[in-house]
Design a protein around this motif. Structure first.
Motif, mmCIF file in Angstrom:
data_model
loop_
_atom_site.group_PDB
_atom_site.id
_atom_site.type_symbol
_atom_site.label_atom_id
_atom_site.label_comp_id
_atom_site.label_asym_id
_atom_site.label_seq_id
_atom_site.Cartn_x
_atom_site.Cartn_y
_atom_site.Cartn_z
ATOM 1 N N MET A 1 0.843 -1.183 0.000
ATOM 2 C CA MET A 1 0.000 0.000 0.000
ATOM 3 C C MET A 1 0.890 1.249 0.000
ATOM 4 O O MET A 1 1.917 1.273 0.645
ATOM 5 N N GLU A 2 0.445 2.310 -0.648
ATOM 6 C CA GLU A 2 1.192 3.552 -0.699
ATOM 7 C C GLU A 2 0.322 4.678 -0.154
ATOM 8 O O GLU A 2 -0.847 4.805 -0.510
ATOM 9 N N ALA A 3 0.879 5.504 0.718
ATOM 10 C CA ALA A 3 0.140 6.635 1.260
ATOM 11 C C ALA A 3 0.359 7.838 0.376
ATOM 12 O O ALA A 3 1.475 8.164 0.001
ATOM 13 N N ARG A 4 -0.734 8.524 0.041
ATOM 14 C CA ARG A 4 -0.652 9.725 -0.773
ATOM 15 C C ARG A 4 -1.615 10.748 -0.183
ATOM 16 O O ARG A 4 -2.708 10.417 0.254
ATOM 17 N N GLY A 5 -1.232 12.000 -0.239
ATOM 18 C CA GLY A 5 -2.125 13.051 0.209
ATOM 19 C C GLY A 5 -2.534 12.893 1.664
ATOM 20 O O GLY A 5 -3.702 12.838 2.008
ATOM 21 N N GLY A 6 -1.572 12.806 2.582
ATOM 22 C CA GLY A 6 -1.878 12.660 3.985
ATOM 23 C C GLY A 6 -2.247 11.237 4.328
ATOM 24 O O GLY A 6 -1.452 10.335 4.183
ATOM 25 N N SER A 7 -3.504 11.063 4.811
ATOM 26 C CA SER A 7 -3.918 9.750 5.293
ATOM 27 C C SER A 7 -4.509 8.868 4.206
ATOM 28 O O SER A 7 -4.836 7.717 4.457
ATOM 29 N N LYS A 8 -4.678 9.416 3.015
ATOM 30 C CA LYS A 8 -5.275 8.624 1.945
ATOM 31 C C LYS A 8 -4.339 7.494 1.534
ATOM 32 O O LYS A 8 -3.141 7.672 1.365
ATOM 33 N N ALA B 1 -16.971 -3.872 -9.545
ATOM 34 C CA ALA B 1 -17.733 -3.614 -8.319
ATOM 35 C C ALA B 1 -16.967 -4.083 -7.089
ATOM 36 O O ALA B 1 -16.963 -3.413 -6.044
ATOM 37 N N CYS B 2 -16.306 -5.231 -7.207
ATOM 38 C CA CYS B 2 -15.497 -5.763 -6.109
ATOM 39 C C CYS B 2 -14.369 -4.796 -5.758
ATOM 40 O O CYS B 2 -14.114 -4.510 -4.578
ATOM 41 N N LEU B 3 -13.699 -4.261 -6.757
ATOM 42 C CA LEU B 3 -12.605 -3.320 -6.537
ATOM 43 C C LEU B 3 -13.108 -2.016 -5.913
ATOM 44 O O LEU B 3 -12.456 -1.431 -5.043
ATOM 45 N N ARG B 4 -14.270 -1.559 -6.351
ATOM 46 C CA ARG B 4 -14.826 -0.319 -5.799
ATOM 47 C C ARG B 4 -15.152 -0.450 -4.316
ATOM 48 O O ARG B 4 -15.091 0.526 -3.560
ATOM 49 N N LYS B 5 -15.491 -1.651 -3.873
ATOM 50 C CA LYS B 5 -15.822 -1.869 -2.465
ATOM 51 C C LYS B 5 -14.617 -1.711 -1.550
ATOM 52 O O LYS B 5 -14.766 -1.436 -0.355
ATOM 53 N N LEU B 6 -13.424 -1.905 -2.093
ATOM 54 C CA LEU B 6 -12.238 -1.979 -1.251
ATOM 55 C C LEU B 6 -12.016 -0.718 -0.432
ATOM 56 O O LEU B 6 -11.575 -0.770 0.720
ATOM 57 N N HIS B 7 -12.296 0.456 -1.021
ATOM 58 C CA HIS B 7 -12.071 1.722 -0.309
ATOM 59 C C HIS B 7 -13.333 2.560 -0.217
ATOM 60 O O HIS B 7 -13.260 3.752 0.063
ATOM 61 N N ALA B 8 -14.495 1.933 -0.464
ATOM 62 C CA ALA B 8 -15.744 2.685 -0.460
ATOM 63 C C ALA B 8 -16.166 3.063 0.961
ATOM 64 O O ALA B 8 -15.991 2.287 1.890
ATOM 65 N N THR C 1 -3.510 4.462 -1.226
ATOM 66 C CA THR C 1 -3.751 4.002 -2.582
ATOM 67 C C THR C 1 -3.233 2.579 -2.735
ATOM 68 O O THR C 1 -2.100 2.280 -2.359
ATOM 69 N N SER C 2 -4.057 1.706 -3.267
ATOM 70 C CA SER C 2 -3.658 0.329 -3.536
ATOM 71 C C SER C 2 -3.265 0.187 -4.993
ATOM 72 O O SER C 2 -3.980 0.664 -5.890
ATOM 73 N N ARG C 3 -2.153 -0.457 -5.229
ATOM 74 C CA ARG C 3 -1.690 -0.704 -6.596
ATOM 75 C C ARG C 3 -2.315 -2.005 -7.104
ATOM 76 O O ARG C 3 -2.251 -3.031 -6.427
#
Length: 275
Positions: free
Chosen positions: A1-8, A262-269, A10-12
């Motif tokens: 996992m990579e942190a971007r923009g503070g606490s956000k 849809a599965c991918l969208r759930k990951l950080h929804a 991002t998953s590659r």
């Protein structure tokens, strides 16, 4: 996992296989799915994909499947079932997530589940072309007495399956609906590895591949891949049917790619609906 923009965070995401499903998923991620970035892709003939890959907002790296786990947190398997092990093993052994569409191959590689458990990885089987997996998963917390699935496909959607070849079934001569197979989900997965991942997903959600019963029909009267499931449990008795519009690959429905997205969208929804 990579942190971007503070606490956000991002998953590659990497995609193994750029058929109709993999291509749709890649384009969806590039268009924007919250918390995800497309880091890499792999395909047998990557050159034929370079034109559209070059038009993406952020062109991913093109790598051999064995290297995808090095540059991704999540790897989506959209490849032939024979490649599942070489795709999934490096991912889960690093404690990462593999989204597997070729669910039937998991029955021949059950040690991948143990490998994931030992290393903190995860194998995710999306709903795909089937309806009602949430209900089956819920029923399985109690006692399921029986699960049956009947699949009807246009004959050409079954072409090339090992069972068809072994039984010397001439699909071009099928003019009326014909039941060509009846058996367990495990047997169906062996005979129809590119056609019946839905049955394996159903069995994994419920009572297993040796108790889930499957019928397969070659039906020239249908234009859509049709699946009907019937479940009898101590909490509910239910039946469901779905008619899937085939993709460019007649073995696969268009909704399969949408299920992965849809599965991918759930990951950080911020809101997740469904089990």
């Amino acid at each position: 996992m990579e942190a971007r923009g503070g606490s956000k965070v991002t998953s590659r995401v990497a995609i193994a296989g750029l058929g109709p499903i993999g291509t749709s998923v890649a384009k969806a991620i590039d268009a924007g799915i919250d918390g995800l970035v497309l880091s890499a892709v792999s395909a047998q003939s990557i050159d034929k994909h370079r034109e559209w890959l070059g038009r993406l907002k952020a062109a991913p790296a093109a790598l051999p499947i064995e290297q995808l786990a090095d540059v991704a947190d999540i790897v989506v398997e959209c490849a032939p079932s024979r490649l599942v092990r070489s795709i999934v093993a490096p991912v889960v052994s690093r404690g990462k997530t593999a989204i597997v569409l070729s669910a039937g191959a998991l029955l021949e590689n059950t040690d991948l589940i143990d490998l994931a458990r030992q290393n903190g990885g995860q194998i995710v089987v999306p709903t795909g072309a089937l309806i009602g997996l949430d209900a089956v998963t819920a029923a399985a917390v109690g006692i399921i007495h029986s699960v049956r699935m009947s699949t009807r496909k246009p004959p050409r959607g079954l072409a090339g399956a090992p069972y068809i070849v072994e039984q010397k079934i001439e699909l071009d001569r099928v003019t009326v609906p014909v039941k060509i197979f009846e058996g367990t989900a495990r047997e169906a997965a062996k005979g129809f590895p590119a056609n019946i991942n839905v049955a394996v997903a159903l069995s994994l959600a419920g009572i297993g591949p040796d108790r889930t019963m499957v019928e397969i029909w070659a039906d020239p009267t249908v234009t859509r891949n049709t699946h009907r499931i019937e479940v009898d449990s101590d909490s509910a008795r239910f039946s469901m049917m779905i008619e899937n519009i085939p993709s460019e690959n007649p073995k696969t429905g268009r909704i399969t790619a949408l299920s992965v997205i849809a599965c991918l969208r759930k990951l950080h929804a911020p809101l997740r609906v469904g089990t």
